[in-house]
Design a protein around this motif. Sequence first.
Motif, PDB file in Angstrom:
ATOM      1  N   ALA A 195       0.817  -1.220   0.000  1.00 54.57           N
ATOM      2  CA  ALA A 195       0.000   0.000   0.000  1.00 54.57           C
ATOM      3  C   ALA A 195       0.849   1.267   0.000  1.00 54.57           C
ATOM      4  CB  ALA A 195      -0.937  -0.003   1.204  1.00 54.57           C
ATOM      5  N   LEU A 196       2.085   1.173   0.471  1.00 48.59           N
ATOM      6  CA  LEU A 196       2.967   2.343   0.491  1.00 48.59           C
ATOM      7  C   LEU A 196       3.586   2.632  -0.880  1.00 48.59           C
ATOM      8  CD1 LEU A 196       4.820   1.657   3.870  1.00 48.59           C
ATOM      9  CD2 LEU A 196       2.915   3.252   3.441  1.00 48.59           C
ATOM     10  N   ILE A 197       3.625   1.625  -1.739  1.00 47.00           N
ATOM     11  CA  ILE A 197       4.271   1.786  -3.047  1.00 47.00           C
ATOM     12  C   ILE A 197       3.604   2.864  -3.898  1.00 47.00           C
ATOM     13  CG2 ILE A 197       4.780   0.608  -5.231  1.00 47.00           C
ATOM     14  CD1 ILE A 197       5.408  -1.912  -3.530  1.00 47.00           C
ATOM     15  N   PRO A 198       2.272   2.892  -4.027  1.00 43.10           N
ATOM     16  CA  PRO A 198       1.666   3.975  -4.821  1.00 43.10           C
ATOM     17  C   PRO A 198       1.903   5.364  -4.240  1.00 43.10           C
ATOM     18  CG  PRO A 198       0.087   2.205  -4.463  1.00 43.10           C
ATOM     19  CD  PRO A 198       1.275   1.914  -3.609  1.00 43.10           C
ATOM     20  N   LEU A 199       2.045   5.453  -2.922  1.00 41.40           N
ATOM     21  CA  LEU A 199       2.347   6.755  -2.318  1.00 41.40           C
ATOM     22  C   LEU A 199       3.708   7.248  -2.779  1.00 41.40           C
ATOM     23  CD1 LEU A 199       1.060   6.084   1.316  1.00 41.40           C
ATOM     24  CD2 LEU A 199      -0.170   7.131  -0.612  1.00 41.40           C
ATOM     25  N   CYS A 200       4.677   6.338  -2.806  1.00 40.74           N
ATOM     26  CA  CYS A 200       6.013   6.696  -3.298  1.00 40.74           C
ATOM     27  C   CYS A 200       5.966   7.022  -4.788  1.00 40.74           C
ATOM     28  CB  CYS A 200       6.999   5.558  -3.041  1.00 40.74           C
ATOM     29  SG  CYS A 200       7.395   5.331  -1.311  1.00 40.74           S
ATOM     30  N   ALA A 201       5.194   6.244  -5.542  1.00 39.27           N
ATOM     31  CA  ALA A 201       5.087   6.490  -6.991  1.00 39.27           C
ATOM     32  C   ALA A 201       4.486   7.862  -7.270  1.00 39.27           C
ATOM     33  CB  ALA A 201       4.250   5.395  -7.641  1.00 39.27           C
ATOM     34  N   ALA A 202       3.460   8.245  -6.502  1.00 41.51           N
ATOM     35  CA  ALA A 202       2.843   9.552  -6.707  1.00 41.51           C
ATOM     36  C   ALA A 202       3.807  10.677  -6.366  1.00 41.51           C
ATOM     37  CB  ALA A 202       1.569   9.662  -5.864  1.00 41.51           C
ATOM     38  N   ALA A 203       4.557  10.507  -5.288  1.00 42.11           N
ATOM     39  CA  ALA A 203       5.554  11.513  -4.911  1.00 42.11           C
ATOM     40  C   ALA A 203       6.640  11.609  -5.977  1.00 42.11           C
ATOM     41  CB  ALA A 203       6.163  11.173  -3.553  1.00 42.11           C
ATOM     42  N   MET A 204       7.100  10.465  -6.429  1.00 42.37           N
ATOM     43  CA  MET A 204       8.156  10.409  -7.431  1.00 42.37           C
ATOM     44  C   MET A 204       7.699  11.077  -8.742  1.00 42.37           C
ATOM     45  SD  MET A 204       9.770   6.925  -8.933  1.00 42.37           S
ATOM     46  CE  MET A 204       8.296   6.561  -9.852  1.00 42.37           C
ATOM     47  N   ALA A 205       6.496  10.791  -9.158  1.00 34.02           N
ATOM     48  CA  ALA A 205       5.976  11.338 -10.422  1.00 34.02           C
ATOM     49  C   ALA A 205       5.865  12.863 -10.374  1.00 34.02           C
ATOM     50  CB  ALA A 205       4.623  10.731 -10.749  1.00 34.02           C
ATOM     51  N   ARG A 206       5.764  13.404  -9.174  1.00 33.62           N
ATOM     52  CA  ARG A 206       5.638  14.851  -9.034  1.00 33.62           C
ATOM     53  C   ARG A 206       6.956  15.536  -8.727  1.00 33.62           C
ATOM     54  NH1 ARG A 206       1.487  12.181  -8.769  1.00 33.62           N
ATOM     55  NH2 ARG A 206      -0.582  12.957  -9.270  1.00 33.62           N
ATOM     56  N   GLY A 207       8.031  14.768  -8.785  1.00 37.14           N
ATOM     57  CA  GLY A 207       9.370  15.352  -8.631  1.00 37.14           C
ATOM     58  C   GLY A 207       9.854  15.423  -7.206  1.00 37.14           C
ATOM     59  N   TYR A 208       9.088  14.949  -6.237  1.00 36.18           N
ATOM     60  CA  TYR A 208       9.588  14.914  -4.870  1.00 36.18           C
ATOM     61  C   TYR A 208      10.698  13.877  -4.792  1.00 36.18           C
ATOM     62  CZ  TYR A 208       5.326  17.448  -3.702  1.00 36.18           C
ATOM     63  OH  TYR A 208       4.314  18.359  -3.638  1.00 36.18           O
TER      64      TYR A 208
END
Length: 150
Positions: free
Chosen positions: A135-148
């Motif tokens: 469940a934490l993986i999509p949170l990281c993916a969303a952050a990553m996709a936004r340049g965080y």
Amino acid sequence: MFLDWLLASFHHLAVFALAGILAAELALTATILDGRTVLRLARIDAWFGLTAAIVVGAGLSRVFFAAKGFDYYAANTFFWIKMALFVAVGLISAVPTFSFIVWRRQVRADAAFRPPAAEVSRLRRALYAEAALFALIPLCAAAMARGYGM
């Protein structure tokens, strides 16, 4: 641009399928396990492994062939956290996989075999740990996709 969309779509569909398979394993292990259910779980878990390989393949294809390119991913902290989470899920998934293999052999030898409650409980803890990390993986993916994480 089309290749980027195609790889992202394939990757996301595989990730959603993986989540669905994990949910199916959790649902099926919530009941009393008979021989038929054990055999079904073993087949479903084989799909989990195959789908995980597809996720990795599609993800690596995105890293090397999609629009953002390797340098973007390599420099992103959230990408590496996401990779670590995926590896952790994979390592934890060895517990259910091993159980399903052992149980399948026992069912084939004795159709009346039922997994002991303690083993089922241990397996469910592993599945819940997988689900929590997954469940934490999509949170990281969303952050990553936004340049965080850069």
